[in-house]
Design an enzyme around this catalytic site. Sequence first.
Site, short mmCIF file in Angstrom:
data_model
loop_
_atom_site.label_atom_id
_atom_site.label_comp_id
_atom_site.label_asym_id
_atom_site.label_seq_id
_atom_site.Cartn_x
_atom_site.Cartn_y
_atom_site.Cartn_z
N SER A 12 0.82 -1.21 0.00
CA SER A 12 0.00 0.00 0.00
C SER A 12 0.86 1.26 0.00
O SER A 12 0.62 2.20 -0.76
CB SER A 12 -0.93 -0.01 1.22
N ARG A 35 1.05 8.31 6.50
CA ARG A 35 0.16 7.44 7.28
C ARG A 35 -1.28 7.96 7.23
O ARG A 35 -2.22 7.17 7.15
CB ARG A 35 0.65 7.31 8.72
N HIS A 38 -2.58 7.06 3.84
CA HIS A 38 -2.81 5.61 3.84
C HIS A 38 -4.12 5.27 4.55
O HIS A 38 -4.88 4.42 4.10
CB HIS A 38 -1.63 4.92 4.52
#
Length: 195
Positions: A12, A35, A38
């Site tokens: 990912s 992050r 994500h």
Amino acid sequence: MNRVVHPIEQESFRRLRARLDTSHFPPLTRAVVERVIHSAADLAYATDLVMEEGELSSAHAALHSGAPVVVDVEMVAAGITRRDTVCRLKDAKSGPGLTRSAHAVRLAYEDVGPGAIWVIGCAPTALEELLTLDADPALVIGLPVGFVGAAESKAALRESGLPAVSNVSEKGGSAVAAAALNALLYHPTSYEEKP
């Protein structure tokens, strides 16, 4: 203890970096941006998030030295995987001019005092209440979501001068706020700053 990264997460992040160059960000800013993106699969956070590397560095040190982590809702706590958190929402009561979320912030501050890291991903009123206290936080991750008060509360956070991670738009949420904190938790405690 080293964190084991699942191959799906590795892939990912590889795909994220193939679609968005994050190499120009300083280390902790890059960690938070990646992050958060994500967690939401939303590349627009790269230009929506607002933070300062020096503040992140200080907060990173405080976090890894044991600073308490306060969250506004259990959904944020559930997303923070490597640290116990304080959430007083179950004990809070609403009243005239006071939401449960705002009261929970007052109760949590009584528990932790100054120097905590506050992670607010749901309630703009929690962030607004925190700004009225003399909380002296190590960091405020202020990423509440919504069409009523969210963008305004985050603007007030930025104007307050407190060390913070915020974003400009109405978007945000529990997963995004937890992701920002996790970025600091997962980042190594010894790293070199880019020049």
